[in-house]
Design a protein around this motif. Structure first.
Motif, mmCIF file in Angstrom:
data_model
loop_
_atom_site.group_PDB
_atom_site.id
_atom_site.type_symbol
_atom_site.label_atom_id
_atom_site.label_comp_id
_atom_site.label_asym_id
_atom_site.label_seq_id
_atom_site.Cartn_x
_atom_site.Cartn_y
_atom_site.Cartn_z
ATOM 1 N N PRO A 19 1.057 -1.694 0.030
ATOM 2 C CA PRO A 19 -0.060 -0.145 -0.386
ATOM 3 C C PRO A 19 0.831 1.304 -0.343
ATOM 4 N N LYS A 20 1.906 1.397 0.561
ATOM 5 C CA LYS A 20 3.208 2.406 0.890
ATOM 6 C C LYS A 20 3.905 2.193 -0.899
ATOM 7 N N SER A 21 4.331 1.877 -1.423
ATOM 8 C CA SER A 21 4.926 2.037 -2.549
ATOM 9 C C SER A 21 4.057 2.718 -3.241
ATOM 10 N N LEU A 33 4.079 -8.960 -5.437
ATOM 11 C CA LEU A 33 4.825 -8.575 -4.615
ATOM 12 C C LEU A 33 3.664 -8.210 -3.485
ATOM 13 N N PHE A 34 4.010 -8.952 -2.023
ATOM 14 C CA PHE A 34 3.670 -8.075 -0.711
ATOM 15 C C PHE A 34 4.744 -7.920 0.682
#
Length: 212
Positions: free
Chosen positions: A31-33, A58-59
């Protein structure tokens, strides 16, 4: 040599890069990417190119039930693999019972790898390898993984416009290189400069061929 591009958010990016011979594309669900994209967009792009490429999702430090929920639409597709950065223990990732790629960090014991039957690839970041190289520890570090060379793939995630340690690639037969879309190759937010990426990949291939 396999080449991977990470941080895909638009199907147009893939079509414009087809001449660069990327073998795999990766989507970022962190989420912050800056490259974050939603699951429905991922599903749409994969469906469009499902028979042409391999994909990873990607997680980072995500709850297991969320990972399973996001991966559910792709359970019948062998060309879609989970990819994990962050500090979730390898044992927990392996317990998801799905094939996965893992970004190496030194909080995990290398000896634990022997019990990870679902781990298919380890990803090393160029900045970490350069640090080890400067200390004269790089080749000794990779020797620690020698027991797994036949079982697990190894990938190096490179930085744009940085020098590639060719001797490392040759010595350990490292045939998977990846790049992540960032401000170095973007026209604007989530708008890659595909012409620049194509040019860079072409130069990288020429450089690697000369090294051989």
């Amino acid at each position: 040599m396999k080449l991977i591009l990470k941080g895909i958010t638009k199907s147009e990016t893939i079509s414009e890069l087809s001449t660069s011979q990327f073998n795999q594309f990766s989507f970022d669900m962190r989420p912050k990417s800056f490259n974050f994209t939603q699951g429905r967009n991922v599903a749409s792009i994969i469906d469009k190119y499902r028979d042409l490429y391999n994909f990873s999702i990607l997680f980072e430090n995500e709850k297991s039930f969320m990972v399973k929920e996001i991966l559910k639409p792709f359970t019948d597709r062998s060309n879609v693999v989970a990819e994990f950065s962050g500090r979730t223990p390898l044992s927990e990732l392996n317990d998801l019972e799905v094939p996965f790629f893992w970004h190496y960090h030194d909080e995990e014991k290398i000896s634990n790898l022997k019990n990870m039957e679902n781990l298919k690839r380890i990803i090393f970041h160029q900045s970490d390898l350069e640090y080890l190289n400067q200390r004269g520890e790089l080749f000794g570090f990779f020797q620690l993984f020698s027991d797994f060379f036949e079982k697990i793939e190894f990938e190096i995630q490179l930085e744009w416009n940085s020098e590639i340690i060719v001797s490392l690639l040759d010595s350990f037969n490292l045939l998977i290189l990846s790049f992540e879309i960032n401000s170095s190759v973007e026209k604007a937010y989530q708008t890659p400069n595909t012409e620049l990426i194509n040019q860079y990949i072409k130069q990288t291939k020429v450089f690697l061929n000369k090294g051989n």
